[in-house]
Design a protein around this motif. Structure first.
Motif, short mmCIF file in Angstrom:
data_model
loop_
_atom_site.label_atom_id
_atom_site.label_comp_id
_atom_site.label_asym_id
_atom_site.label_seq_id
_atom_site.Cartn_x
_atom_site.Cartn_y
_atom_site.Cartn_z
N ASP A 1 -118.41 38.96 -8.14
CA ASP A 1 -117.37 39.33 -9.10
C ASP A 1 -116.26 38.31 -9.03
O ASP A 1 -115.93 37.80 -7.95
CB ASP A 1 -116.81 40.72 -8.78
N GLY A 2 -115.67 37.99 -10.16
CA GLY A 2 -114.60 37.00 -10.19
C GLY A 2 -113.58 37.30 -11.27
O GLY A 2 -113.78 38.16 -12.12
N THR A 3 -112.47 36.54 -11.21
CA THR A 3 -111.40 36.66 -12.21
C THR A 3 -111.13 35.29 -12.80
O THR A 3 -110.93 34.32 -12.06
CB THR A 3 -110.11 37.19 -11.56
N VAL A 4 -111.13 35.21 -14.12
CA VAL A 4 -110.86 33.94 -14.79
C VAL A 4 -109.40 33.56 -14.54
O VAL A 4 -108.48 34.30 -14.88
CB VAL A 4 -111.11 34.04 -16.31
N GLN A 5 -109.18 32.39 -13.89
CA GLN A 5 -107.83 31.95 -13.54
C GLN A 5 -107.21 31.07 -14.61
O GLN A 5 -106.07 31.27 -14.99
CB GLN A 5 -107.86 31.18 -12.20
N ARG A 6 -107.97 30.08 -15.05
CA ARG A 6 -107.43 29.18 -16.09
C ARG A 6 -108.58 28.53 -16.85
O ARG A 6 -109.69 28.42 -16.35
CB ARG A 6 -106.52 28.11 -15.46
N LEU A 7 -108.24 28.11 -18.07
CA LEU A 7 -109.23 27.50 -18.95
C LEU A 7 -108.89 26.03 -19.16
O LEU A 7 -107.73 25.64 -19.20
CB LEU A 7 -109.25 28.21 -20.31
N THR A 8 -109.93 25.21 -19.28
CA THR A 8 -109.77 23.80 -19.61
C THR A 8 -110.72 23.48 -20.75
O THR A 8 -111.51 24.33 -21.17
CB THR A 8 -110.10 22.89 -18.41
N ASP A 9 -110.67 22.26 -21.23
CA ASP A 9 -111.58 21.87 -22.32
C ASP A 9 -113.03 21.90 -21.87
O ASP A 9 -113.93 22.12 -22.69
CB ASP A 9 -111.24 20.45 -22.80
N PHE A 10 -113.26 21.68 -20.58
CA PHE A 10 -114.64 21.55 -20.09
C PHE A 10 -115.17 22.81 -19.40
O PHE A 10 -116.29 22.83 -18.90
CB PHE A 10 -114.76 20.36 -19.15
N GLY A 11 -114.37 23.88 -19.36
CA GLY A 11 -114.88 25.08 -18.72
C GLY A 11 -113.79 26.04 -18.28
O GLY A 11 -112.65 25.96 -18.73
N ALA A 12 -114.16 26.94 -17.37
CA ALA A 12 -113.22 27.95 -16.87
C ALA A 12 -113.28 28.00 -15.35
O ALA A 12 -114.36 27.95 -14.76
CB ALA A 12 -113.58 29.32 -17.44
N PHE A 13 -112.10 28.08 -14.72
CA PHE A 13 -112.04 28.23 -13.27
C PHE A 13 -111.93 29.72 -12.94
O PHE A 13 -111.08 30.42 -13.48
CB PHE A 13 -110.85 27.47 -12.69
N VAL A 14 -112.82 30.16 -12.06
CA VAL A 14 -112.91 31.58 -11.74
C VAL A 14 -112.65 31.79 -10.25
O VAL A 14 -113.25 31.12 -9.40
CB VAL A 14 -114.31 32.13 -12.11
N ASP A 15 -111.73 32.70 -9.93
CA ASP A 15 -111.42 33.06 -8.54
C ASP A 15 -112.49 34.03 -8.05
O ASP A 15 -112.68 35.10 -8.64
CB ASP A 15 -110.04 33.69 -8.48
N ILE A 16 -113.17 33.67 -6.97
CA ILE A 16 -114.22 34.55 -6.42
C ILE A 16 -113.81 35.08 -5.05
O ILE A 16 -114.62 35.20 -4.15
CB ILE A 16 -115.58 33.82 -6.36
N GLY A 17 -112.50 35.38 -4.92
CA GLY A 17 -112.03 35.99 -3.69
C GLY A 17 -111.33 35.01 -2.77
O GLY A 17 -111.65 34.96 -1.58
N GLY A 18 -110.38 34.26 -3.30
CA GLY A 18 -109.62 33.32 -2.47
C GLY A 18 -109.96 31.88 -2.71
O GLY A 18 -109.32 30.98 -2.16
N ASP B 1 -111.49 29.08 -5.96
CA ASP B 1 -111.89 28.93 -7.36
C ASP B 1 -113.17 28.12 -7.49
O ASP B 1 -113.38 27.15 -6.76
CB ASP B 1 -110.80 28.21 -8.16
N GLY B 2 -114.01 28.55 -8.43
CA GLY B 2 -115.21 27.80 -8.77
C GLY B 2 -115.18 27.48 -10.26
O GLY B 2 -114.50 28.17 -11.04
N LEU B 3 -115.89 26.43 -10.66
CA LEU B 3 -115.90 26.02 -12.06
C LEU B 3 -117.14 26.54 -12.77
O LEU B 3 -118.27 26.32 -12.32
CB LEU B 3 -115.86 24.50 -12.18
N VAL B 4 -116.90 27.22 -13.89
CA VAL B 4 -117.98 27.58 -14.82
C VAL B 4 -117.89 26.56 -15.95
O VAL B 4 -116.99 26.60 -16.78
CB VAL B 4 -117.82 29.00 -15.38
N HIS B 5 -118.83 25.60 -15.95
CA HIS B 5 -118.82 24.58 -17.00
C HIS B 5 -119.05 25.24 -18.35
O HIS B 5 -119.69 26.30 -18.43
CB HIS B 5 -119.91 23.54 -16.72
N ILE B 6 -118.53 24.64 -19.40
CA ILE B 6 -118.65 25.22 -20.75
C ILE B 6 -120.10 25.52 -21.11
O ILE B 6 -120.39 26.49 -21.81
CB ILE B 6 -117.98 24.28 -21.80
N HIS C 1 -124.19 28.33 -28.24
CA HIS C 1 -123.37 27.12 -28.25
C HIS C 1 -121.94 27.52 -28.64
O HIS C 1 -121.73 28.23 -29.61
CB HIS C 1 -123.90 26.10 -29.26
N ILE C 2 -120.97 27.07 -27.84
CA ILE C 2 -119.57 27.38 -28.14
C ILE C 2 -118.77 26.08 -28.21
O ILE C 2 -119.11 25.09 -27.56
CB ILE C 2 -118.95 28.33 -27.09
N GLU C 3 -117.70 26.11 -28.98
CA GLU C 3 -116.87 24.92 -29.15
C GLU C 3 -115.86 24.77 -28.03
O GLU C 3 -115.55 23.67 -27.58
CB GLU C 3 -116.13 25.00 -30.50
#
Length: 378
Positions: free
Chosen positions: A192-209, A211-216, A223-225
């Motif tokens: 389980d995670g919480t979306v911390q911030r968004l960038t052009d190339f993906g979303a950083f998700v907090d997974i308990g202390g 952050d990991g990157l979910v690429h777009i 397909h998303i823009e």
């Protein structure tokens, strides 16, 4: 008591001497003390009671309390004393050890001042605003009376300068926590995670202390823009750990792989014989790929495009065109969908009302050529 004994017990004190005294009276701006071994009265000005600013003497001491003091001035019938200097001398020794050992210690915030916090450690310790947290703090009022963990970042006894940092403790704690999390993370596990911030190339998700990157490309099966098309800051999401780079402290995550795939239950979503509307996504020499559901493309083989003979699909179709297709076969395991446009032409042909003479409508073929058959038999 003899005069000789009295002379032995009564001492003459000089500036800088250490003495013990008992508080006999507390006034608003000073404290009176009885000095052991002296007939002179002792007085501690309010400014010499504490390293911090205090409004009244009773904030620092109480009647009957025994104090270690330093003589700062000797007058005819009075010793001027300091509690603050004794506290400072003892404190500097402790503080120098803590500084050398890079020690973390707890202390209470005693004052809120412009630009930071003040902590009484026997000497006045200052915590600049930039050293309070690892993020910007606008209002310091909540820190009054709060106990925090600190490290000493600057110590200069000669200049009476002591700078403390809580931010360093926070950052080091997070770094240690991150290292521990990285060690126990396993590729393939779902968290389980919480979306911390968004960038052009993906979303950083907090997974308990950490952050990991979910690429777009790992946010959705479609397909998303941009990432904000599917997630926003604060969203609670499930993620799958794709990889863990412990050396560079990087974690790759996927939301897409925790979601049902577009091909899941394709036989129910696109049953054989059903008619769907889709968009021509790609044209190739052997046919056209048509997207009939988000993330699901089926092939209309060139032989299933039209009853007319065509050399290439480009003769009758173009990318982006909306078309109707009939499902010939759906294979979830192989993720294959066979489609036909030609069979819809057959249906259209069968149902089309051609402009035949009124008397001819509804006649069977044998009725229309019956006379010819008779002539042939003769």
């Amino acid at each position: 008591m003899t005069e000789d004994m009295n002379n032995i017990e009564v001492k003459n004190f000089s500036e800088g001497d250490r003495v013990s005294g008992t508080v006999t009276k507390i006034e608003e701006k000073q404290v009176l003390v009885d000095i052991e071994g002296s007939k002179l009265d002792g007085i501690i000005p309010i400014s010499e009671l504490s390293s911090l600013h205090i409004e009244k003497a009773s904030d620092a001491v109480q009647e009957g309390e025994e104090l270690d003091l330093i003589v700062t001035k000797v007058e005819e019938e009075l010793l001027v004393l300091s509690k603050r200097k004794v506290d400072a001398e003892t404190a500097w020794e402790t503080l120098e050890q803590r500084f050398q050992n890079n020690e973390i210690f707890d202390a209470e915030v005693n004052e809120i001042v412009k630009g930071g916090l003040v902590v009484d450690l026997g000497v006045r310790g200052f915590v600049p605003a930039s050293m309070i947290e690892d993020h910007y703090v606008e209002d310091f009022s909540d820190y009054q009376g709060k106990t925090l963990a600190f490290k000493i970042v600057e110590l200069d006894k000669e200049k009476n300068r002591l700078i403390l940092s809580h931010r360093i403790v926070v950052e080091e704690g997070k770094a240690l926590e991150k290292k521990e999390i990285l060690e126990r993370l396993k590729q393939g596990e779902i968290l389980d995670g919480t979306v911390q911030r968004l960038t052009d190339f993906g979303a950083f998700v907090d997974i308990g202390g950490v952050d990991g990157l979910v690429h777009i490309s790992q946010l959705s099966h479609e397909h998303i823009e941009k990432p904000s098309d599917v997630v926003k800051e604060g969203d609670q999401v499930k993620v799958k750990v794709l990889s863990v780079d412990r050396d560079n402290e990087r974690i790759s995550l996927s939301i897409k792989e925790t979601l049902p795939g577009p091909w899941e239950s394709i036989g129910e979503k696109a049953p054989k014989g059903s008619i769907l509307e889709g968009t021509v996504k790609r044209l190739v020499s052997f046919g056209a790929f048509v997207e009939v559901l988000p993330g699901v493309e089926g092939l209309v083989h060139i032989s299933q495009i039209s009853h007319k003979h065509i050399g290439t699909p480009h003769e009758v179709l173009q990318e982006g065109q909306t078309v109707k297709v009939k499902v010939l076969d759906a294979n979830e395991t192989d993720q294959r969908l066979s489609l036909s446009m030609k069979e819809l032409e057959d249906q259209e042909y069968q149902h089309k009302d051609y402009d035949l003479p009124e008397e001819s409508k509804g006649f069977q073929l044998s009725d229309m050529i019956g006379d010819k058959l008779k002539d042939f038999r003769k």
